[in-house]
Write a protein that holds these residues in place. Structure first.
Motif, mmCIF file in Angstrom:
data_model
loop_
_atom_site.group_PDB
_atom_site.id
_atom_site.type_symbol
_atom_site.label_atom_id
_atom_site.label_comp_id
_atom_site.label_asym_id
_atom_site.label_seq_id
_atom_site.Cartn_x
_atom_site.Cartn_y
_atom_site.Cartn_z
ATOM 1 N N ILE A 1 0.813 -1.217 0.000
ATOM 2 C CA ILE A 1 0.000 0.000 0.000
ATOM 3 C C ILE A 1 0.851 1.275 0.000
ATOM 4 C CG2 ILE A 1 -0.344 0.120 2.509
ATOM 5 C CD1 ILE A 1 -3.295 0.995 1.784
ATOM 6 N N GLN A 2 1.987 1.263 0.671
ATOM 7 C CA GLN A 2 2.849 2.441 0.680
ATOM 8 C C GLN A 2 3.401 2.717 -0.721
ATOM 9 O OE1 GLN A 2 5.944 2.498 3.632
ATOM 10 N NE2 GLN A 2 6.613 4.546 3.067
ATOM 11 N N ALA A 3 3.830 1.685 -1.409
ATOM 12 C CA ALA A 3 4.341 1.854 -2.777
ATOM 13 C C ALA A 3 3.246 2.358 -3.701
ATOM 14 C CB ALA A 3 4.917 0.540 -3.293
ATOM 15 N N VAL A 4 2.018 1.865 -3.520
ATOM 16 C CA VAL A 4 0.890 2.334 -4.330
ATOM 17 C C VAL A 4 0.652 3.817 -4.059
ATOM 18 C CG1 VAL A 4 -1.596 2.119 -4.708
ATOM 19 C CG2 VAL A 4 -0.179 0.056 -4.530
ATOM 20 N N ALA A 5 0.659 4.210 -2.794
ATOM 21 C CA ALA A 5 0.442 5.617 -2.442
ATOM 22 C C ALA A 5 1.505 6.518 -3.065
ATOM 23 C CB ALA A 5 0.439 5.781 -0.922
ATOM 24 N N GLN A 6 2.715 6.032 -3.166
ATOM 25 C CA GLN A 6 3.811 6.828 -3.714
ATOM 26 C C GLN A 6 3.716 7.027 -5.222
ATOM 27 O OE1 GLN A 6 7.103 4.611 -2.028
ATOM 28 N NE2 GLN A 6 7.177 5.944 -0.230
ATOM 29 N N THR A 7 2.785 6.342 -5.882
ATOM 30 C CA THR A 7 2.603 6.543 -7.327
ATOM 31 C C THR A 7 1.904 7.861 -7.628
ATOM 32 O OG1 THR A 7 0.444 5.430 -7.455
ATOM 33 C CG2 THR A 7 2.442 4.056 -7.731
ATOM 34 N N GLY A 8 1.259 8.441 -6.615
ATOM 35 C CA GLY A 8 0.574 9.715 -6.796
ATOM 36 C C GLY A 8 -0.929 9.611 -6.981
ATOM 37 N N VAL A 9 -1.507 8.423 -6.814
ATOM 38 C CA VAL A 9 -2.953 8.274 -6.941
ATOM 39 C C VAL A 9 -3.649 9.093 -5.856
ATOM 40 C CG1 VAL A 9 -2.797 5.986 -8.014
ATOM 41 C CG2 VAL A 9 -3.015 6.169 -5.523
ATOM 42 N N ASN A 10 -4.901 9.467 -6.112
ATOM 43 C CA ASN A 10 -5.666 10.242 -5.141
ATOM 44 C C ASN A 10 -6.355 9.374 -4.104
ATOM 45 O OD1 ASN A 10 -6.256 11.751 -8.070
ATOM 46 N ND2 ASN A 10 -5.515 13.071 -6.438
#
Length: 128
Positions: A96-105
């Motif tokens: 989840i942290q890596a997903v958040a770092q992609t810039g999604v809202n």
């Protein structure tokens, strides 16, 4: 905060809707023609080509389904703030942290509903 709370407050176009309508663009346009005033249209996509099609059709929210973090980051860069971006599919506590770092809202976790453990709550009524 949630960008939607249920199936009643936005139109969510999923894979089967896209297939029946003949493509992302057609599905979004058909939804726009029928949507009540002010109702947001979100479309679930699985490829960068579909991201482009959804954005060109005017989708307000684009859900990136089961994409790698690299693909999500590319999609966010391409969208460049022209739509809200939601990540969904195979997201867990390990990524989840890596997903958040992609810039999604937004990040959706189906696990919160379909995999939540049951709690045994019961009540025993006794005659007094």
């Amino acid at each position: 905060f949630n960008h939607r709370f249920g199936l009643y407050d936005a139109i969510l176009i999923k894979r089967n809707h896209i297939r029946v309508c003949g493509g992302v663009k057609s599905a979004v346009i058909r939804a726009q023609e029928r949507a009540p005033f002010g109702m947001k249209i979100e479309v679930e996509v699985r490829t960068l080509a579909q991201v482009k099609e959804a954005l060109e059709a005017g989708a307000e929210i684009i859900m990136l389904d089961n994409m790698s973090c690299q693909e999500m980051a590319e999609a966010v860069k391409y969208i460049a703030g022209r739509a809200w971006v939601e990540a969904s599919g195979a997201i867990n506590k390990d990524n989840i942290q890596a997903v958040a770092q992609t810039g999604v809202n937004f990040i959706s976790l189906g696990r919160l509903t379909h995999s939540a453990p049951a709690v045994d709550i019961h009540m025993l009524v006794e005659k007094i």
